[in-house]
Design a protein around this motif. Structure first.
Motif, PDB file in Angstrom:
ATOM      1  N   LEU A   1      -0.145 -34.357  32.238  1.00 42.43           N
ATOM      2  CA  LEU A   1      -1.371 -33.267  31.519  1.00 42.43           C
ATOM      3  C   LEU A   1      -0.715 -33.367  30.210  1.00 42.43           C
ATOM      4  O   LEU A   1      -0.124 -33.606  29.141  1.00 42.43           O
ATOM      5  CB  LEU A   1      -0.221 -32.008  31.728  1.00 42.43           C
ATOM      6  CG  LEU A   1      -1.211 -30.787  30.872  1.00 42.43           C
ATOM      7  CD1 LEU A   1      -2.108 -30.442  31.113  1.00 42.43           C
ATOM      8  CD2 LEU A   1      -0.075 -28.678  30.569  1.00 42.43           C
ATOM      9  N   SER A   2      -2.096 -33.474  29.667  1.00 36.51           N
ATOM     10  CA  SER A   2      -2.642 -33.605  28.045  1.00 36.51           C
ATOM     11  C   SER A   2      -3.755 -32.440  27.382  1.00 36.51           C
ATOM     12  O   SER A   2      -4.748 -31.709  28.227  1.00 36.51           O
ATOM     13  CB  SER A   2      -2.693 -34.814  27.506  1.00 36.51           C
ATOM     14  OG  SER A   2      -3.739 -34.857  25.903  1.00 36.51           O
ATOM     15  N   MET A   3      -3.102 -31.450  26.421  1.00 36.66           N
ATOM     16  CA  MET A   3      -3.780 -30.269  25.864  1.00 36.66           C
ATOM     17  C   MET A   3      -4.321 -30.523  25.062  1.00 36.66           C
ATOM     18  O   MET A   3      -2.850 -31.156  23.718  1.00 36.66           O
ATOM     19  CB  MET A   3      -3.431 -29.606  25.544  1.00 36.66           C
ATOM     20  CG  MET A   3      -4.310 -27.818  26.239  1.00 36.66           C
ATOM     21  SD  MET A   3      -3.535 -26.324  27.078  1.00 36.66           S
ATOM     22  CE  MET A   3      -2.090 -25.943  25.280  1.00 36.66           C
ATOM     23  N   SER A   4      -5.433 -30.606  24.035  1.00 38.85           N
ATOM     24  CA  SER A   4      -5.182 -30.618  22.171  1.00 38.85           C
ATOM     25  C   SER A   4      -5.575 -29.704  22.057  1.00 38.85           C
ATOM     26  O   SER A   4      -6.786 -29.481  22.750  1.00 38.85           O
ATOM     27  CB  SER A   4      -6.316 -32.388  22.208  1.00 38.85           C
ATOM     28  OG  SER A   4      -6.624 -32.168  22.396  1.00 38.85           O
ATOM     29  N   VAL A   5      -5.932 -29.250  20.592  1.00 36.49           N
ATOM     30  CA  VAL A   5      -6.732 -28.004  20.085  1.00 36.49           C
ATOM     31  C   VAL A   5      -7.440 -29.264  18.477  1.00 36.49           C
ATOM     32  O   VAL A   5      -6.561 -29.771  18.369  1.00 36.49           O
ATOM     33  CB  VAL A   5      -6.156 -27.323  19.405  1.00 36.49           C
ATOM     34  CG1 VAL A   5      -7.046 -26.289  19.555  1.00 36.49           C
ATOM     35  CG2 VAL A   5      -5.881 -26.095  20.991  1.00 36.49           C
ATOM     36  N   SER A   6      -8.463 -28.889  18.266  1.00 36.26           N
ATOM     37  CA  SER A   6      -8.784 -29.489  17.061  1.00 36.26           C
ATOM     38  C   SER A   6     -10.141 -28.670  16.759  1.00 36.26           C
ATOM     39  O   SER A   6     -11.334 -28.205  17.411  1.00 36.26           O
ATOM     40  CB  SER A   6      -9.017 -30.944  17.882  1.00 36.26           C
ATOM     41  OG  SER A   6     -10.334 -31.284  18.428  1.00 36.26           O
ATOM     42  N   LYS A   7     -10.453 -29.034  15.229  1.00 31.49           N
ATOM     43  CA  LYS A   7     -11.515 -28.359  14.850  1.00 31.49           C
ATOM     44  C   LYS A   7     -12.767 -29.369  15.341  1.00 31.49           C
ATOM     45  O   LYS A   7     -12.733 -30.840  15.143  1.00 31.49           O
ATOM     46  CB  LYS A   7     -10.810 -28.239  13.190  1.00 31.49           C
ATOM     47  CG  LYS A   7     -12.407 -28.190  12.705  1.00 31.49           C
ATOM     48  CD  LYS A   7     -11.967 -27.734  10.715  1.00 31.49           C
ATOM     49  CE  LYS A   7     -12.793 -26.576  10.160  1.00 31.49           C
ATOM     50  NZ  LYS A   7     -14.536 -26.584  10.145  1.00 31.49           N
ATOM     51  N   GLY A   8     -14.156 -28.300  14.928  1.00 30.40           N
ATOM     52  CA  GLY A   8     -15.231 -29.275  15.466  1.00 30.40           C
ATOM     53  C   GLY A   8     -15.460 -29.635  17.005  1.00 30.40           C
ATOM     54  O   GLY A   8     -15.089 -29.099  17.530  1.00 30.40           O
ATOM     55  N   LYS A   9     -16.413 -29.955  17.076  1.00 36.00           N
ATOM     56  CA  LYS A   9     -16.779 -30.327  18.620  1.00 36.00           C
ATOM     57  C   LYS A   9     -16.422 -31.402  19.342  1.00 36.00           C
ATOM     58  O   LYS A   9     -15.835 -32.309  18.280  1.00 36.00           O
ATOM     59  CB  LYS A   9     -18.372 -30.575  18.725  1.00 36.00           C
ATOM     60  CG  LYS A   9     -18.647 -28.776  18.863  1.00 36.00           C
ATOM     61  CD  LYS A   9     -20.791 -28.688  19.050  1.00 36.00           C
ATOM     62  CE  LYS A   9     -20.752 -27.688  19.133  1.00 36.00           C
ATOM     63  NZ  LYS A   9     -22.342 -27.745  19.148  1.00 36.00           N
ATOM     64  N   SER A  10     -15.246 -31.121  20.336  1.00 37.50           N
ATOM     65  CA  SER A  10     -14.566 -32.337  20.556  1.00 37.50           C
ATOM     66  C   SER A  10     -14.274 -32.254  22.372  1.00 37.50           C
ATOM     67  O   SER A  10     -13.642 -31.334  23.113  1.00 37.50           O
ATOM     68  CB  SER A  10     -12.816 -32.839  20.970  1.00 37.50           C
ATOM     69  OG  SER A  10     -12.282 -33.522  21.133  1.00 37.50           O
ATOM     70  N   GLU A  11     -15.681 -32.250  23.373  1.00 41.00           N
ATOM     71  CA  GLU A  11     -16.505 -31.503  24.531  1.00 41.00           C
ATOM     72  C   GLU A  11     -15.829 -33.079  25.256  1.00 41.00           C
ATOM     73  O   GLU A  11     -16.046 -34.753  24.984  1.00 41.00           O
ATOM     74  CB  GLU A  11     -17.367 -31.378  24.434  1.00 41.00           C
ATOM     75  CG  GLU A  11     -17.785 -30.370  23.898  1.00 41.00           C
ATOM     76  CD  GLU A  11     -18.941 -29.715  23.510  1.00 41.00           C
ATOM     77  OE1 GLU A  11     -19.346 -28.606  24.691  1.00 41.00           O
ATOM     78  OE2 GLU A  11     -19.546 -30.292  23.827  1.00 41.00           O
ATOM     79  N   CYS A  12     -15.902 -33.123  26.717  1.00 40.87           N
ATOM     80  CA  CYS A  12     -15.891 -34.244  27.325  1.00 40.87           C
ATOM     81  C   CYS A  12     -16.666 -34.740  27.691  1.00 40.87           C
ATOM     82  O   CYS A  12     -16.535 -36.166  28.390  1.00 40.87           O
ATOM     83  CB  CYS A  12     -15.037 -33.786  29.057  1.00 40.87           C
ATOM     84  SG  CYS A  12     -13.104 -32.692  29.154  1.00 40.87           S
ATOM     85  N   PHE A  13     -17.774 -34.013  27.923  1.00 40.97           N
ATOM     86  CA  PHE A  13     -18.773 -34.658  28.050  1.00 40.97           C
ATOM     87  C   PHE A  13     -20.758 -34.187  27.086  1.00 40.97           C
ATOM     88  O   PHE A  13     -19.966 -33.197  26.648  1.00 40.97           O
ATOM     89  CB  PHE A  13     -19.530 -35.266  29.179  1.00 40.97           C
ATOM     90  CG  PHE A  13     -20.068 -33.675  29.965  1.00 40.97           C
ATOM     91  CD1 PHE A  13     -21.532 -33.265  30.124  1.00 40.97           C
ATOM     92  CD2 PHE A  13     -19.377 -33.063  30.664  1.00 40.97           C
ATOM     93  CE1 PHE A  13     -21.721 -32.181  31.052  1.00 40.97           C
ATOM     94  CE2 PHE A  13     -19.667 -32.072  31.504  1.00 40.97           C
ATOM     95  CZ  PHE A  13     -20.649 -31.197  31.166  1.00 40.97           C
TER      96      PHE A  13
END
Length: 187
Positions: A175-187
């Motif tokens: 499991l890896s979970m991240s929160v980031s500013k901006g758009k970071s989508e799987c597709f």
């Protein structure tokens, strides 16, 4: 802040080990799910209306599996935050040697692209008459609505938008979970 981070980490570990039931939904907002491969047993799919925050109801297709093994799972959601911009939450698991495992998996979706193979499929069943999927899905079914079911459903190269995902057990190795500013989508 330290206790809340420790509690979040403990919950993440419990989910990864399959000790807790899991549910992923964002109030009134779609999220994206990408899967390299899903091997499902005891499949059923039917249409229903998903209740959203504030009483809004939207049409969705519920895809449910008694058991699923997933290779390469990515879930992402982008939340617009006033005066700050977009914030992205991304969860990834099952990219190593171990697969994600789910029991009684329910996905409320409104878009799906995949390469699929169904075995023992029955198309055009009344939703109330399905027997192959998880048993605890009767609260969402309109008994007279259209459904399909299969002994086995194998999907590859899955890209879908969903409103909710839940499972009785969700084991998330790596499991890896991240929160980031901006758009970071799987597709």
């Amino acid at each position: 802040m330290v206790p809340s981070v420790a509690a979040t980490a403990a919950i993440g570990v419990a989910l990864a080990q399959g000790a807790l039931a899991a549910s992923f939904s964002v109030s009134g907002q779609q999220f994206k799910v990408k899967v390299v491969k899903l091997e499902g047993r005891g499949f059923v799919q039917y249409g229903t209306l998903e209740a959203q925050h504030g009483g809004k109801r939207i049409p969705v297709a519920v895809s449910a599996f008694k058991n699923a093994k997933i290779t390469g799972l990515c879930q992402s959601v982008v939340v617009p935050v006033p005066l700050f911009g977009d914030v992205s939450l991304k969860l990834k698991a099952g990219y190593g040697k171990d697969k994600v495992e789910a029991k009684n998996l329910f996905i409320d979706l409104d878009q799906l692209d995949a390469d699929a193979v169904f075995k023992g499929i029955n198309i055009g069943v009344a939703a109330g008459d399905t027997t192959k999927g998880p048993k605890n899905d009767t609260n969402k079914k309109d008994p007279g609505s259209f459904a399909q079911e299969a002994d086995r459903a194998d999907l590859e190269n899955v890209e879908q938008t969903a409103w909710a995902t839940s499972a009785g057990t969700f084991k998330l190795p790596g499991l890896s979970m991240s929160v980031s500013k901006g758009k970071s989508e799987c597709f």
